[in-house]
Write a protein that holds these residues in place. Structure first.
Motif, PDB file in Angstrom:
ATOM      1  N   LEU A  77       0.827  -1.203   0.000  1.00 10.94           N
ATOM      2  CA  LEU A  77       0.000   0.000   0.000  1.00 10.94           C
ATOM      3  C   LEU A  77       0.863   1.256   0.000  1.00 10.94           C
ATOM      4  O   LEU A  77       0.618   2.208  -0.754  1.00 10.94           O
ATOM      5  N   THR A  78       1.885   1.260   0.854  1.00 12.03           N
ATOM      6  CA  THR A  78       2.768   2.419   0.948  1.00 12.03           C
ATOM      7  C   THR A  78       3.459   2.694  -0.374  1.00 12.03           C
ATOM      8  O   THR A  78       3.545   3.846  -0.824  1.00 12.03           O
ATOM      9  N   ALA A  79       3.936   1.640  -1.020  1.00  9.36           N
ATOM     10  CA  ALA A  79       4.629   1.806  -2.298  1.00  9.36           C
ATOM     11  C   ALA A  79       3.703   2.382  -3.359  1.00  9.36           C
ATOM     12  O   ALA A  79       4.103   3.240  -4.156  1.00  9.36           O
ATOM     13  N   GLN A  80       2.451   1.924  -3.380  1.00 13.36           N
ATOM     14  CA  GLN A  80       1.514   2.425  -4.379  1.00 13.36           C
ATOM     15  C   GLN A  80       1.108   3.867  -4.093  1.00 13.36           C
ATOM     16  O   GLN A  80       0.934   4.673  -5.024  1.00 13.36           O
ATOM     17  N   ILE A  81       0.963   4.203  -2.839  1.00  7.66           N
ATOM     18  CA  ILE A  81       0.677   5.595  -2.478  1.00  7.66           C
ATOM     19  C   ILE A  81       1.812   6.501  -2.927  1.00  7.66           C
ATOM     20  O   ILE A  81       1.594   7.552  -3.543  1.00  7.66           O
ATOM     21  N   GLU A  82       3.043   6.086  -2.656  1.00  8.51           N
ATOM     22  CA  GLU A  82       4.202   6.901  -3.036  1.00  8.51           C
ATOM     23  C   GLU A  82       4.310   7.030  -4.557  1.00  8.51           C
ATOM     24  O   GLU A  82       4.632   8.105  -5.074  1.00  8.51           O
ATOM     25  N   ARG A  83       4.018   5.941  -5.279  1.00  8.85           N
ATOM     26  CA  ARG A  83       4.101   5.976  -6.727  1.00  8.85           C
ATOM     27  C   ARG A  83       3.125   6.990  -7.306  1.00  8.85           C
ATOM     28  O   ARG A  83       3.490   7.816  -8.153  1.00  8.85           O
ATOM     29  N   LEU A  84       1.881   6.934  -6.874  1.00  8.02           N
ATOM     30  CA  LEU A  84       0.857   7.817  -7.427  1.00  8.02           C
ATOM     31  C   LEU A  84       0.931   9.231  -6.846  1.00  8.02           C
ATOM     32  O   LEU A  84       0.606  10.208  -7.538  1.00  8.02           O
ATOM     33  N   ARG A  85       1.390   9.328  -5.609  1.00  9.04           N
ATOM     34  CA  ARG A  85       1.480  10.650  -4.971  1.00  9.04           C
ATOM     35  C   ARG A  85       2.515  11.527  -5.673  1.00  9.04           C
ATOM     36  O   ARG A  85       2.430  12.768  -5.607  1.00  9.04           O
ATOM     37  N   ALA A  86       3.443  10.947  -6.397  1.00 12.31           N
ATOM     38  CA  ALA A  86       4.448  11.735  -7.106  1.00 12.31           C
ATOM     39  C   ALA A  86       3.817  12.653  -8.144  1.00 12.31           C
ATOM     40  O   ALA A  86       4.394  13.682  -8.520  1.00 12.31           O
ATOM     41  N   ALA A  87       2.608  12.294  -8.633  1.00  8.05           N
ATOM     42  CA  ALA A  87       1.919  13.110  -9.635  1.00  8.05           C
ATOM     43  C   ALA A  87       0.889  14.048  -9.028  1.00  8.05           C
ATOM     44  O   ALA A  87       0.327  14.883  -9.732  1.00  8.05           O
ATOM     45  N   GLY A  88       0.623  13.900  -7.737  1.00  8.42           N
ATOM     46  CA  GLY A  88      -0.361  14.762  -7.100  1.00  8.42           C
ATOM     47  C   GLY A  88      -1.186  14.020  -6.075  1.00  8.42           C
ATOM     48  O   GLY A  88      -0.869  12.886  -5.696  1.00  8.42           O
ATOM     49  N   PRO A  89      -2.265  14.633  -5.595  1.00  8.63           N
ATOM     50  CA  PRO A  89      -3.108  14.009  -4.576  1.00  8.63           C
ATOM     51  C   PRO A  89      -3.637  12.648  -5.010  1.00  8.63           C
ATOM     52  O   PRO A  89      -3.868  12.402  -6.202  1.00  8.63           O
ATOM     53  N   VAL A  90      -3.823  11.792  -4.042  1.00 12.42           N
ATOM     54  CA  VAL A  90      -4.290  10.431  -4.304  1.00 12.42           C
ATOM     55  C   VAL A  90      -5.344  10.065  -3.264  1.00 12.42           C
ATOM     56  O   VAL A  90      -5.325  10.556  -2.128  1.00 12.42           O
ATOM     57  N   VAL A  91      -6.281   9.213  -3.677  1.00 14.98           N
ATOM     58  CA  VAL A  91      -7.312   8.708  -2.774  1.00 14.98           C
ATOM     59  C   VAL A  91      -7.045   7.237  -2.491  1.00 14.98           C
ATOM     60  O   VAL A  91      -6.845   6.439  -3.413  1.00 14.98           O
ATOM     61  N   LEU A  92      -7.045   6.879  -1.209  1.00 15.99           N
ATOM     62  CA  LEU A  92      -6.999   5.486  -0.777  1.00 15.99           C
ATOM     63  C   LEU A  92      -8.397   5.125  -0.294  1.00 15.99           C
ATOM     64  O   LEU A  92      -8.907   5.708   0.666  1.00 15.99           O
ATOM     65  N   TYR A  93      -9.008   4.181  -1.001  1.00 11.39           N
ATOM     66  CA  TYR A  93     -10.389   3.774  -0.728  1.00 11.39           C
ATOM     67  C   TYR A  93     -10.339   2.357  -0.162  1.00 11.39           C
ATOM     68  O   TYR A  93      -9.950   1.423  -0.857  1.00 11.39           O
ATOM     69  N   ASP A  94     -10.705   2.194   1.092  1.00 11.85           N
ATOM     70  CA  ASP A  94     -10.639   0.886   1.740  1.00 11.85           C
ATOM     71  C   ASP A  94     -12.012   0.231   1.631  1.00 11.85           C
ATOM     72  O   ASP A  94     -13.005   0.733   2.181  1.00 11.85           O
ATOM     73  N   ALA A  95     -12.071  -0.898   0.911  1.00 12.70           N
ATOM     74  CA  ALA A  95     -13.343  -1.521   0.532  1.00 12.70           C
ATOM     75  C   ALA A  95     -13.685  -2.685   1.455  1.00 12.70           C
ATOM     76  O   ALA A  95     -12.887  -3.616   1.610  1.00 12.70           O
ATOM     77  N   HIS A  96     -14.888  -2.634   2.010  1.00 11.26           N
ATOM     78  CA  HIS A  96     -15.334  -3.639   2.976  1.00 11.26           C
ATOM     79  C   HIS A  96     -16.800  -3.986   2.769  1.00 11.26           C
ATOM     80  O   HIS A  96     -17.540  -3.265   2.101  1.00 11.26           O
ATOM     81  N   SER A  97     -17.228  -5.069   3.417  1.00 13.18           N
ATOM     82  CA  SER A  97     -18.648  -5.371   3.542  1.00 13.18           C
ATOM     83  C   SER A  97     -18.863  -6.200   4.802  1.00 13.18           C
ATOM     84  O   SER A  97     -17.911  -6.761   5.369  1.00 13.18           O
ATOM     85  N   ILE A  98     -20.112  -6.264   5.218  1.00  5.13           N
ATOM     86  CA  ILE A  98     -20.465  -7.015   6.422  1.00  5.13           C
ATOM     87  C   ILE A  98     -21.943  -7.395   6.329  1.00  5.13           C
ATOM     88  O   ILE A  98     -22.698  -6.762   5.575  1.00  5.13           O
ATOM     89  N   ARG A  99     -22.331  -8.411   7.047  1.00  7.20           N
ATOM     90  CA  ARG A  99     -23.747  -8.759   7.094  1.00  7.20           C
ATOM     91  C   ARG A  99     -24.574  -7.565   7.576  1.00  7.20           C
ATOM     92  O   ARG A  99     -24.130  -6.781   8.399  1.00  7.20           O
ATOM     93  N   SER A 100     -25.775  -7.463   7.058  1.00  9.12           N
ATOM     94  CA  SER A 100     -26.628  -6.320   7.388  1.00  9.12           C
ATOM     95  C   SER A 100     -27.018  -6.284   8.859  1.00  9.12           C
ATOM     96  O   SER A 100     -27.290  -5.209   9.410  1.00  9.12           O
ATOM     97  N   ARG A 101     -27.040  -7.458   9.480  1.00 13.37           N
ATOM     98  CA  ARG A 101     -27.411  -7.538  10.896  1.00 13.37           C
ATOM     99  C   ARG A 101     -26.376  -8.386  11.649  1.00 13.37           C
ATOM    100  O   ARG A 101     -26.215  -9.571  11.359  1.00 13.37           O
ATOM    101  N   VAL A 102     -25.704  -7.765  12.575  1.00 13.24           N
ATOM    102  CA  VAL A 102     -24.773  -8.466  13.464  1.00 13.24           C
ATOM    103  C   VAL A 102     -25.025  -7.896  14.858  1.00 13.24           C
ATOM    104  O   VAL A 102     -24.390  -6.927  15.276  1.00 13.24           O
ATOM    105  N   PRO A 103     -26.001  -8.447  15.601  1.00 13.47           N
ATOM    106  CA  PRO A 103     -26.449  -7.834  16.853  1.00 13.47           C
ATOM    107  C   PRO A 103     -25.338  -7.564  17.866  1.00 13.47           C
ATOM    108  O   PRO A 103     -25.432  -6.606  18.643  1.00 13.47           O
ATOM    109  N   ARG A 104     -24.322  -8.384  17.858  1.00 10.91           N
ATOM    110  CA  ARG A 104     -23.239  -8.178  18.834  1.00 10.91           C
ATOM    111  C   ARG A 104     -22.409  -6.934  18.516  1.00 10.91           C
ATOM    112  O   ARG A 104     -21.767  -6.369  19.403  1.00 10.91           O
ATOM    113  N   LEU A 105     -22.426  -6.496  17.247  1.00 11.27           N
ATOM    114  CA  LEU A 105     -21.626  -5.339  16.844  1.00 11.27           C
ATOM    115  C   LEU A 105     -22.433  -4.055  16.734  1.00 11.27           C
ATOM    116  O   LEU A 105     -21.908  -2.963  16.950  1.00 11.27           O
ATOM    117  N   PHE A 106     -23.696  -4.170  16.336  1.00  9.23           N
ATOM    118  CA  PHE A 106     -24.515  -2.967  16.171  1.00  9.23           C
ATOM    119  C   PHE A 106     -25.987  -3.347  16.223  1.00  9.23           C
ATOM    120  O   PHE A 106     -26.358  -4.485  15.972  1.00  9.23           O
TER     121      PHE A 106
END
Length: 280
Positions: A131-160
Protein backbone atom coordinates in the motif's frame (compact mmCIF):
# COMPACT_ATOMS: atom_id res chain seq x y z
CA UNK A 1 11.80 -8.20 -3.30
CA UNK A 2 9.33 -10.53 -4.98
CA UNK A 3 5.61 -10.27 -4.27
CA UNK A 4 4.30 -13.17 -2.18
CA UNK A 5 1.76 -15.37 -3.94
CA UNK A 6 -1.01 -14.39 -1.50
CA UNK A 7 -0.64 -10.69 -2.33
CA UNK A 8 -2.17 -9.23 -5.51
CA UNK A 9 -1.14 -5.80 -6.76
CA UNK A 10 -2.75 -4.36 -9.86
CA UNK A 11 -1.14 -1.04 -10.77
CA UNK A 12 -3.16 1.65 -12.51
CA UNK A 13 -2.46 5.25 -13.39
CA UNK A 14 -5.65 6.84 -11.98
CA UNK A 15 -5.14 8.59 -8.62
CA UNK A 16 -7.12 5.91 -6.78
CA UNK A 17 -5.95 2.93 -4.72
CA UNK A 18 -8.48 0.35 -3.56
CA UNK A 19 -7.49 -1.70 -0.55
CA UNK A 20 -9.08 -5.14 -0.19
CA UNK A 21 -7.96 -6.33 3.25
CA UNK A 22 -10.71 -8.78 4.16
CA UNK A 23 -11.67 -10.69 1.01
CA UNK A 24 -9.14 -13.47 1.56
CA UNK A 25 -10.01 -16.95 2.81
CA UNK A 26 -6.58 -18.63 2.75
CA UNK A 27 -5.45 -20.11 6.07
CA UNK A 28 -2.14 -21.95 6.42
CA UNK A 29 -2.87 -25.61 7.21
CA UNK A 30 -1.02 -25.67 10.57
CA UNK A 31 -3.14 -22.75 11.76
CA UNK A 32 -6.43 -24.12 10.45
CA UNK A 33 -5.75 -27.43 12.22
CA UNK A 34 -5.91 -25.58 15.57
CA UNK A 35 -9.19 -23.85 14.79
CA UNK A 36 -12.64 -24.94 15.88
CA UNK A 37 -14.05 -25.12 12.36
CA UNK A 38 -13.02 -24.17 8.81
CA UNK A 39 -16.39 -22.46 8.35
CA UNK A 40 -16.09 -20.31 11.46
CA UNK A 41 -12.55 -19.42 10.44
CA UNK A 42 -13.89 -17.86 7.22
CA UNK A 43 -17.30 -16.71 8.40
CA UNK A 44 -16.44 -13.02 8.74
CA UNK A 45 -14.73 -12.52 5.40
CA UNK A 46 -15.87 -9.61 3.25
CA UNK A 47 -17.48 -12.10 0.91
CA UNK A 48 -17.19 -11.46 -2.86
CA UNK A 49 -16.03 -7.85 -2.45
CA UNK A 50 -13.03 -8.38 -4.75
CA UNK A 51 -15.43 -9.67 -7.41
CA UNK A 52 -17.86 -6.82 -6.80
CA UNK A 53 -15.16 -4.21 -7.42
CA UNK A 54 -13.34 -5.93 -10.28
CA UNK A 55 -14.73 -3.33 -12.68
CA UNK A 56 -12.30 -0.85 -11.10
CA UNK A 57 -9.61 -1.97 -13.55
CA UNK A 58 -11.69 -0.27 -16.25
CA UNK A 59 -11.22 2.98 -14.32
CA UNK A 60 -7.45 2.32 -14.24
CA UNK A 61 -7.48 2.15 -10.45
CA UNK A 62 -4.79 0.40 -8.44
CA UNK A 63 -5.91 -2.59 -6.35
CA UNK A 64 -4.06 -4.20 -3.45
CA UNK A 65 -5.53 -7.44 -2.08
CA UNK A 66 -4.43 -10.06 0.42
CA UNK A 67 -5.72 -13.61 0.02
CA UNK A 68 -5.00 -14.36 3.70
CA UNK A 69 -8.06 -14.70 5.91
CA UNK A 70 -8.65 -11.99 8.48
CA UNK A 71 -8.88 -14.76 11.08
CA UNK A 72 -5.14 -15.35 10.58
CA UNK A 73 -4.29 -11.66 10.86
CA UNK A 74 -6.46 -8.62 10.32
CA UNK A 75 -4.43 -6.16 8.27
CA UNK A 76 -6.96 -3.43 9.08
CA UNK A 77 -6.26 -3.43 12.81
CA UNK A 78 -3.76 -1.42 14.82
CA UNK A 79 -0.61 -3.58 14.96
CA UNK A 80 -0.04 -2.43 18.54
CA UNK A 81 -3.24 -4.22 19.55
CA UNK A 82 -5.01 -1.00 20.56
CA UNK A 83 -8.76 -1.03 19.95
CA UNK A 84 -10.09 1.14 17.13
CA UNK A 85 -13.39 1.48 18.98
CA UNK A 86 -12.68 1.65 22.73
CA UNK A 87 -15.58 0.40 24.80
CA UNK A 88 -17.24 -1.34 21.84
CA UNK A 89 -17.12 -4.97 20.77
CA UNK A 90 -14.57 -5.54 18.02
CA UNK A 91 -12.01 -8.12 16.91
CA UNK A 92 -8.27 -7.85 17.30
CA UNK A 93 -5.13 -8.11 15.21
CA UNK A 94 -5.22 -11.92 15.35
CA UNK A 95 -8.87 -12.59 16.23
CA UNK A 96 -9.77 -15.33 18.66
CA UNK A 97 -13.53 -15.13 18.12
CA UNK A 98 -16.01 -14.37 15.36
CA UNK A 99 -18.17 -11.25 15.14
CA UNK A 100 -20.86 -13.30 16.88
CA UNK A 101 -18.56 -14.28 19.74
CA UNK A 102 -17.86 -17.89 18.74
CA UNK A 103 -14.33 -19.09 19.60
CA UNK A 104 -12.05 -19.53 16.60
CA UNK A 105 -9.47 -21.74 18.35
CA UNK A 106 -9.62 -24.92 20.31
CA UNK A 107 -8.75 -24.54 24.01
CA UNK A 108 -5.09 -23.67 24.46
CA UNK A 109 -4.47 -23.21 20.72
CA UNK A 110 -4.84 -19.43 20.33
CA UNK A 111 -1.69 -17.64 19.11
CA UNK A 112 0.68 -16.25 21.72
CA UNK A 113 2.57 -12.97 21.43
CA UNK A 114 5.50 -14.55 19.59
CA UNK A 115 3.21 -16.11 16.99
CA UNK A 116 1.29 -12.87 16.55
CA UNK A 117 4.58 -11.06 15.91
CA UNK A 118 5.52 -13.68 13.32
CA UNK A 119 2.17 -13.37 11.54
CA UNK A 120 2.60 -9.63 11.49
CA UNK A 121 6.02 -9.96 9.90
CA UNK A 122 4.83 -12.54 7.38
CA UNK A 123 1.49 -11.08 6.30
CA UNK A 124 0.69 -7.66 7.80
CA UNK A 125 3.97 -5.92 6.96
CA UNK A 126 4.10 -6.94 3.25
CA UNK A 127 0.49 -5.88 2.69
CA UNK A 128 1.15 -2.44 4.12
CA UNK A 129 4.49 -2.14 2.35
CA UNK A 130 2.56 -2.67 -0.89
CA UNK A 131 0.00 0.00 0.00
CA UNK A 132 2.77 2.42 0.95
CA UNK A 133 4.63 1.81 -2.30
CA UNK A 134 1.51 2.43 -4.38
CA UNK A 135 0.68 5.60 -2.48
CA UNK A 136 4.20 6.90 -3.04
CA UNK A 137 4.10 5.98 -6.73
CA UNK A 138 0.86 7.82 -7.43
CA UNK A 139 1.48 10.65 -4.97
CA UNK A 140 4.45 11.74 -7.11
CA UNK A 141 1.92 13.11 -9.64
CA UNK A 142 -0.36 14.76 -7.10
CA UNK A 143 -3.11 14.01 -4.58
CA UNK A 144 -4.29 10.43 -4.30
CA UNK A 145 -7.31 8.71 -2.77
CA UNK A 146 -7.00 5.49 -0.78
CA UNK A 147 -10.39 3.77 -0.73
CA UNK A 148 -10.64 0.89 1.74
CA UNK A 149 -13.34 -1.52 0.53
CA UNK A 150 -15.33 -3.64 2.98
CA UNK A 151 -18.65 -5.37 3.54
CA UNK A 152 -20.46 -7.02 6.42
CA UNK A 153 -23.75 -8.76 7.09
CA UNK A 154 -26.63 -6.32 7.39
CA UNK A 155 -27.41 -7.54 10.90
CA UNK A 156 -24.77 -8.47 13.46
CA UNK A 157 -26.45 -7.83 16.85
CA UNK A 158 -23.24 -8.18 18.83
CA UNK A 159 -21.63 -5.34 16.84
CA UNK A 160 -24.51 -2.97 16.17
CA UNK A 161 -28.26 -2.61 16.64
CA UNK A 162 -30.78 -3.15 13.90
CA UNK A 163 -30.05 -3.15 10.19
CA UNK A 164 -26.96 -1.42 8.88
CA UNK A 165 -27.41 1.29 6.21
CA UNK A 166 -26.41 0.17 2.72
CA UNK A 167 -23.44 2.53 2.45
CA UNK A 168 -21.33 3.21 5.55
CA UNK A 169 -18.72 5.90 4.90
CA UNK A 170 -15.86 6.49 7.30
CA UNK A 171 -13.35 9.34 7.42
CA UNK A 172 -12.67 9.22 11.18
CA UNK A 173 -14.75 12.31 11.86
CA UNK A 174 -13.21 14.29 9.02
CA UNK A 175 -9.58 13.58 9.92
CA UNK A 176 -8.51 11.29 7.07
CA UNK A 177 -9.51 13.20 3.93
CA UNK A 178 -10.59 16.59 2.65
CA UNK A 179 -14.26 17.48 3.26
CA UNK A 180 -14.74 17.75 -0.51
CA UNK A 181 -13.95 14.04 -0.95
CA UNK A 182 -16.38 12.98 1.76
CA UNK A 183 -19.04 15.21 0.26
CA UNK A 184 -18.46 13.74 -3.21
CA UNK A 185 -18.74 10.17 -1.92
CA UNK A 186 -21.85 11.02 0.10
CA UNK A 187 -23.44 12.61 -2.96
CA UNK A 188 -22.66 9.56 -5.10
CA UNK A 189 -24.31 7.34 -2.48
CA UNK A 190 -27.31 9.65 -2.04
CA UNK A 191 -28.27 9.61 -5.72
CA UNK A 192 -28.59 5.82 -5.60
CA UNK A 193 -31.65 6.11 -3.39
CA UNK A 194 -30.09 3.65 -0.93
CA UNK A 195 -29.51 4.39 2.75
CA UNK A 196 -26.13 5.79 3.75
CA UNK A 197 -24.43 7.15 6.83
CA UNK A 198 -21.19 9.00 7.56
CA UNK A 199 -19.11 7.95 10.58
CA UNK A 200 -21.81 5.74 12.02
CA UNK A 201 -20.80 2.37 13.48
CA UNK A 202 -17.81 2.31 11.11
CA UNK A 203 -15.62 5.41 11.15
CA UNK A 204 -12.66 3.95 9.30
CA UNK A 205 -10.26 1.20 10.33
CA UNK A 206 -6.53 1.35 10.93
CA UNK A 207 -5.73 1.63 7.24
CA UNK A 208 -7.85 4.74 6.78
CA UNK A 209 -6.62 6.32 10.01
CA UNK A 210 -2.97 5.45 9.43
CA UNK A 211 -2.61 6.63 5.84
CA UNK A 212 -5.06 9.51 5.70
CA UNK A 213 -3.01 12.72 5.65
CA UNK A 214 -5.03 15.20 3.62
CA UNK A 215 -2.54 17.98 4.30
CA UNK A 216 0.03 15.87 2.42
CA UNK A 217 -2.31 15.02 -0.44
CA UNK A 218 -3.17 11.50 0.78
CA UNK A 219 -6.93 11.22 1.25
CA UNK A 220 -8.19 7.99 2.84
CA UNK A 221 -11.81 6.92 3.13
CA UNK A 222 -13.50 3.65 4.08
CA UNK A 223 -16.63 2.15 2.56
CA UNK A 224 -18.40 -0.56 4.52
CA UNK A 225 -21.24 -2.04 2.50
CA UNK A 226 -24.14 -3.92 3.98
CA UNK A 227 -23.77 -7.02 1.84
CA UNK A 228 -27.48 -7.29 1.04
CA UNK A 229 -26.63 -4.97 -1.85
CA UNK A 230 -25.06 -7.81 -3.84
CA UNK A 231 -25.89 -11.08 -2.09
CA UNK A 232 -28.75 -12.49 -0.05
CA UNK A 233 -28.49 -12.02 3.69
CA UNK A 234 -29.68 -15.07 5.64
CA UNK A 235 -32.93 -14.73 7.52
CA UNK A 236 -32.68 -15.72 11.13
CA UNK A 237 -29.61 -17.46 12.50
CA UNK A 238 -26.46 -17.65 10.39
CA UNK A 239 -25.26 -21.20 9.83
CA UNK A 240 -22.95 -23.19 7.64
CA UNK A 241 -26.01 -24.16 5.61
CA UNK A 242 -26.89 -20.59 4.62
CA UNK A 243 -23.65 -18.59 4.83
CA UNK A 244 -22.00 -17.37 2.76
CA UNK A 245 -24.75 -17.06 0.20
CA UNK A 246 -23.64 -16.98 -3.44
CA UNK A 247 -22.65 -13.84 -5.28
CA UNK A 248 -25.96 -12.66 -6.76
CA UNK A 249 -25.55 -11.28 -10.29
CA UNK A 250 -29.06 -9.81 -10.22
CA UNK A 251 -28.28 -7.76 -7.12
CA UNK A 252 -24.64 -7.09 -7.95
CA UNK A 253 -25.20 -5.50 -11.35
CA UNK A 254 -26.96 -2.36 -10.05
CA UNK A 255 -24.61 -2.20 -7.07
CA UNK A 256 -21.60 -2.20 -9.39
CA UNK A 257 -23.14 0.72 -11.28
CA UNK A 258 -23.61 2.60 -8.00
CA UNK A 259 -20.06 1.85 -6.91
CA UNK A 260 -18.71 2.95 -10.27
CA UNK A 261 -20.25 6.34 -9.49
CA UNK A 262 -18.58 6.37 -6.06
CA UNK A 263 -15.14 5.47 -7.42
CA UNK A 264 -15.48 7.92 -10.30
CA UNK A 265 -16.24 10.64 -7.74
CA UNK A 266 -13.02 9.72 -5.90
CA UNK A 267 -10.96 9.94 -9.07
CA UNK A 268 -12.58 13.22 -10.11
CA UNK A 269 -11.85 14.70 -6.69
CA UNK A 270 -8.17 13.69 -6.84
CA UNK A 271 -7.71 14.98 -10.38
CA UNK A 272 -9.04 18.40 -9.44
CA UNK A 273 -7.53 18.68 -5.97
CA UNK A 274 -4.83 21.32 -5.37
CA UNK A 275 -1.35 19.95 -6.02
CA UNK A 276 -2.13 17.84 -9.08
CA UNK A 277 0.65 17.99 -11.67
CA UNK A 278 -0.41 19.55 -14.97
CA UNK A 279 1.35 16.63 -16.69
CA UNK A 280 -0.77 13.98 -14.94
Amino acid sequence: MSTPDWLTIREGSAPLIIGLPHTGTDIPAPIEARMTSPWLARKDADWWVDRLYDFAVDLDATLVRTAISRSVIDVNRDPSGASLYPGMTTTGLCPTETFDGEPLYRPGEAPDEAEIAERRHTFFDPYHAALTAQIERLRAAGPVVLYDAHSIRSRVPRLFEGELPQFNIGDNMGATCAPALTQAVEAACAITGQTHVLNGRFKGGWTTRHYGRPEAGIHAIQMELADRGYMVDPEGDVSEANWPSPYDLRLAAPMRTRLRGVLSACIDFARHAPGRSLRS
